[in-house]
Design an enzyme around this catalytic site. Sequence first.
Site, PDB file in Angstrom:
ATOM      1  N   SER A  88      -0.607  16.172  23.256  1.00  0.00           N
ATOM      2  CA  SER A  88      -1.010  17.030  24.443  1.00  0.00           C
ATOM      3  C   SER A  88      -1.431  17.970  23.808  1.00  0.00           C
ATOM      4  O   SER A  88      -2.972  18.007  23.461  1.00  0.00           O
ATOM      5  CB  SER A  88      -0.323  16.955  25.567  1.00  0.00           C
ATOM      6  OG  SER A  88      -0.968  16.877  26.859  1.00  0.00           O
ATOM      7  N   MET A  89      -1.626  19.255  25.143  1.00  0.00           N
ATOM      8  CA  MET A  89      -1.308  20.186  24.150  1.00  0.00           C
ATOM      9  C   MET A  89      -1.350  20.542  22.810  1.00  0.00           C
ATOM     10  O   MET A  89      -2.228  21.162  22.023  1.00  0.00           O
ATOM     11  CB  MET A  89      -0.578  22.132  24.987  1.00  0.00           C
ATOM     12  CG  MET A  89      -1.253  23.149  25.157  1.00  0.00           C
ATOM     13  SD  MET A  89      -0.219  24.299  25.338  1.00  0.00           S
ATOM     14  CE  MET A  89       1.175  24.327  24.452  1.00  0.00           C
TER      15      MET A  89
END
Length: 245
Positions: A88-89
Amino acid sequence: MSWFRCPETRPWASMRLFCLPHAGGSAVFYRPWAKEISPAVEVHAVQYPGRADRMADAFVTDAHQLARLVAGAMAPLLDRPAALFGHSMGAVLAYEVARLLQERGSAPVHVFASGARAPHDRGDERVAERDDDGVVEEMLKLGGTDAEVLQDPELRELVLPYVRNDFALIEGYAHRPGARLSVPVTAIIGDADPHVTEEQAARWGELTDGRFALKALPGDHFYLVERQREVIAEVLRTLEVPAAY
């Protein structure tokens, strides 16, 4: 305070795998990987400031600056081939770290981008601007172990500031033009992830001149919790590391 948590040091390992957590995540997310992965790989999970045992450290509010700090901290550990895995991030940060390392002549051997749209194809959601309940609601929708913590009012008070910082950091990120990666990239997603489709994940291939592969596994945004064994098998197969000696 060190940037990395290494659950098991392996002086004999032929390779290091640097793992970057998701928004609101910490290095502990990758702790089980050390037990599962081949003895030939030493796992180093990034511990972002402002959480867990770095609670007293100031937040970093800019993704490019965070990538510079992580890349700088990796320098002494690049005496062996290194691969990056980000979820994700963490996938976007892994990409930016890889760009910096390549620029400095110490490119990683592979980048694994999990559960994320490509850096030049970001959404326009603004979770960081919501009130506390709104941020918690988004975390619960995403799932993952951090969501459970937010049910406890005392823990919530500790956790929400860094969760909000992370959302602000990734939602404020803008891809900057520059040298393309020459590093091979593998994008891995859950086939029922509401945040990234196969088409969106395929755009990671536009950012590298290296080999690109896309893998979809059953599951949602945190598919890699239930599918941990399959994800690690995919990493080892891609890196051509035997699963065990």
